[in-house]
Design a protein around this motif. Structure first.
Motif: not given
Length: 148
Positions: A44-52, A73-80
């Motif tokens: 959820s935190t990652l996706m909020k950052g991706m949204y921003a 590259e932070e977007f790759l954390r979607i897999h983990s």
């Protein structure tokens, strides 16, 4: 008497302006148990950052600014990134998250035949495709990312 009212008036002004707003923290208890407040998952935190990030990217594209050629590259954390307790990393999620990363990478490739607007919208549409199958709540917010 005039001095008295003047002092009271000054004290009232000072008391109104000098106090800082203090946020109240709400603790929920039923008398025997204290409940934890919601804590966002890593995903959820990652996706909020991706949204921003994508909202800023949208603003840059609409303004005609040049888009960086560096994929975040932070977007790759979607897999983990850890999902919330009620969600599972299933085949559908794996499929769409891979497609999203591919589409998002495409935004940063200048040599593409598609316009940056089309590449960007393709990546946002991949978000929407996944969220239509998995977690529908953020769909209205994600739709705001699309460039019309």
């Amino acid at each position: 008497m005039k001095a008295y009212f003047s002092c009271v008036f000054v004290l009232l002004l000072l008391s109104c302006n000098s106090k800082e707003k203090v946020e109240k923290k709400v603790v929920i208890t039923d008398g025997t148990k204290t409940y934890d407040v919601y804590q966002a998952s890593e995903m959820s935190t990652l996706m909020k950052g991706m949204y921003a990030y994508n909202m800023q990217l949208k603003t840059d594209i609409e303004a005609g600014n040049e888009v960086s050629d560096e994929f975040p590259e932070e977007f790759l954390r979607i897999h983990s990134a850890q999902l919330s307790e009620t969600k599972l990393r299933n085949e559908t999620f794996q499929h769409f998250s891979g497609k999203f990363i591919d589409a998002q990478r495409e935004v940063f490739i200048d040599s593409s035949l598609l316009s940056v607007k089309d590449r960007y919208n393709n990546s946002i549409n991949m978000c929407l495709s996944c969220h239509k199958t998995e977690c529908t709540g953020p769909i209205p917010k994600i739709q705001k990312l699309l460039i019309k």
